[in-house]
Design a protein around this motif. Structure first.
Motif, PDB file in Angstrom:
ATOM      1  N   TYR A  34       0.850  -1.186   0.000  1.00  0.00           N
ATOM      2  CA  TYR A  34       0.000   0.000   0.000  1.00  0.00           C
ATOM      3  C   TYR A  34       0.889   1.242   0.000  1.00  0.00           C
ATOM      4  O   TYR A  34       1.964   1.251   0.621  1.00  0.00           O
ATOM      5  CB  TYR A  34      -0.922   0.008   1.222  1.00  0.00           C
ATOM      6  N   TRP A  35       0.392   2.278  -0.687  1.00  0.00           N
ATOM      7  CA  TRP A  35       1.158   3.509  -0.829  1.00  0.00           C
ATOM      8  C   TRP A  35       0.342   4.723  -0.398  1.00  0.00           C
ATOM      9  O   TRP A  35      -0.886   4.750  -0.576  1.00  0.00           O
ATOM     10  CB  TRP A  35       1.552   3.718  -2.298  1.00  0.00           C
ATOM     11  N   GLY A  36       1.045   5.707   0.159  1.00  0.00           N
ATOM     12  CA  GLY A  36       0.419   6.984   0.420  1.00  0.00           C
ATOM     13  C   GLY A  36       0.375   7.824  -0.844  1.00  0.00           C
ATOM     14  O   GLY A  36       0.900   7.427  -1.891  1.00  0.00           O
ATOM     15  N   GLN A  37      -0.228   8.992  -0.723  1.00  0.00           N
ATOM     16  CA  GLN A  37      -0.427   9.849  -1.883  1.00  0.00           C
ATOM     17  C   GLN A  37       0.805  10.681  -2.206  1.00  0.00           C
ATOM     18  O   GLN A  37       0.887  11.265  -3.291  1.00  0.00           O
ATOM     19  CB  GLN A  37      -1.636  10.781  -1.648  1.00  0.00           C
ATOM     20  N   GLY A  38       1.745  10.751  -1.299  1.00  0.00           N
ATOM     21  CA  GLY A  38       2.970  11.517  -1.513  1.00  0.00           C
ATOM     22  C   GLY A  38       2.902  12.888  -0.877  1.00  0.00           C
ATOM     23  O   GLY A  38       1.831  13.511  -0.804  1.00  0.00           O
ATOM     24  N   THR A  39       4.053  13.358  -0.403  1.00  0.00           N
ATOM     25  CA  THR A  39       4.142  14.697   0.164  1.00  0.00           C
ATOM     26  C   THR A  39       5.426  15.352  -0.372  1.00  0.00           C
ATOM     27  O   THR A  39       6.488  14.730  -0.406  1.00  0.00           O
ATOM     28  CB  THR A  39       4.118  14.663   1.703  1.00  0.00           C
ATOM     29  N   GLN A  40       5.296  16.600  -0.784  1.00  0.00           N
ATOM     30  CA  GLN A  40       6.422  17.292  -1.407  1.00  0.00           C
ATOM     31  C   GLN A  40       7.371  17.821  -0.340  1.00  0.00           C
ATOM     32  O   GLN A  40       6.946  18.472   0.620  1.00  0.00           O
ATOM     33  CB  GLN A  40       5.926  18.464  -2.267  1.00  0.00           C
ATOM     34  N   VAL A  41       8.651  17.552  -0.536  1.00  0.00           N
ATOM     35  CA  VAL A  41       9.715  18.135   0.285  1.00  0.00           C
ATOM     36  C   VAL A  41      10.614  18.944  -0.645  1.00  0.00           C
ATOM     37  O   VAL A  41      11.151  18.407  -1.619  1.00  0.00           O
ATOM     38  CB  VAL A  41      10.528  17.048   1.003  1.00  0.00           C
ATOM     39  N   THR A  42      10.742  20.222  -0.348  1.00  0.00           N
ATOM     40  CA  THR A  42      11.589  21.106  -1.159  1.00  0.00           C
ATOM     41  C   THR A  42      12.631  21.744  -0.255  1.00  0.00           C
ATOM     42  O   THR A  42      12.285  22.375   0.748  1.00  0.00           O
ATOM     43  CB  THR A  42      10.755  22.191  -1.845  1.00  0.00           C
ATOM     44  N   VAL A  43      13.892  21.566  -0.628  1.00  0.00           N
ATOM     45  CA  VAL A  43      14.999  22.133   0.137  1.00  0.00           C
ATOM     46  C   VAL A  43      15.645  23.212  -0.737  1.00  0.00           C
ATOM     47  O   VAL A  43      16.283  22.915  -1.749  1.00  0.00           O
ATOM     48  CB  VAL A  43      16.029  21.068   0.526  1.00  0.00           C
ATOM     49  N   SER A  44      15.456  24.451  -0.323  1.00  0.00           N
ATOM     50  CA  SER A  44      15.934  25.562  -1.145  1.00  0.00           C
ATOM     51  C   SER A  44      16.093  26.811  -0.295  1.00  0.00           C
ATOM     52  O   SER A  44      15.337  27.014   0.665  1.00  0.00           O
ATOM     53  CB  SER A  44      14.941  25.837  -2.281  1.00  0.00           C
TER      54      SER A  44
END
Length: 121
Positions: free
Chosen positions: A110-120
């Motif tokens: 099973y998978w989650g929907q995803g969450t964005q991680v941005t390092v900037s």
């Protein structure tokens, strides 16, 4: 119906920290291995960190010493503490769980929907 719901992503400066959470809900008999994967634009999805039900862990080489995976079996939740973040850590992070939904069922992914991680900066 089983759901994995992630939270905790966002924008952070280089050197900063974030903590991702993933909670599994629904009809669940047992959760075996859990893990965090990530996918950057134009790249394949890769395993970042994994944890067994017995709390053995493994990490992708580039995150060793910076990321820590943990889980709370009573809450059906897995966490990813990310420290000393780098721009190359930027990606969509996905939670994965290998679940058994009944005592007679086989293990399924099973998978989650995803969450964005941005390092900037």
């Amino acid at each position: 119906q089983v759901q994995l719901v992630e939270s905790g992503g966002g924008l952070v400066q280089p050197g900063g920290s974030l903590r991702l959470s993933c909670a599994a809900s629904g009809r669940i008999f047992r959760i075996n291995d859990m893990g965090w994967y990530r996918q950057a634009p134009g790249k394949q999805r890769e395993l970042v960190a994994g944890i067994t039900r017995g709390l053995w862990t493994n990490y992708e080489d580039s995150v060793k010493g910076r990321f820590t995976i943990s889980r709370d079996n009573a809450k059906n939740t897995v966490y990813l503490q990310m420290n000393s973040l780098k721009p190359e850590d930027t990606a969509v992070y996905y939670c994965n769980g290998k679940l058994v939904v009944t005592s007679r069922a086989y293990e399924s992914d099973y998978w989650g929907q995803g969450t964005q991680v941005t390092v900037s900066s």
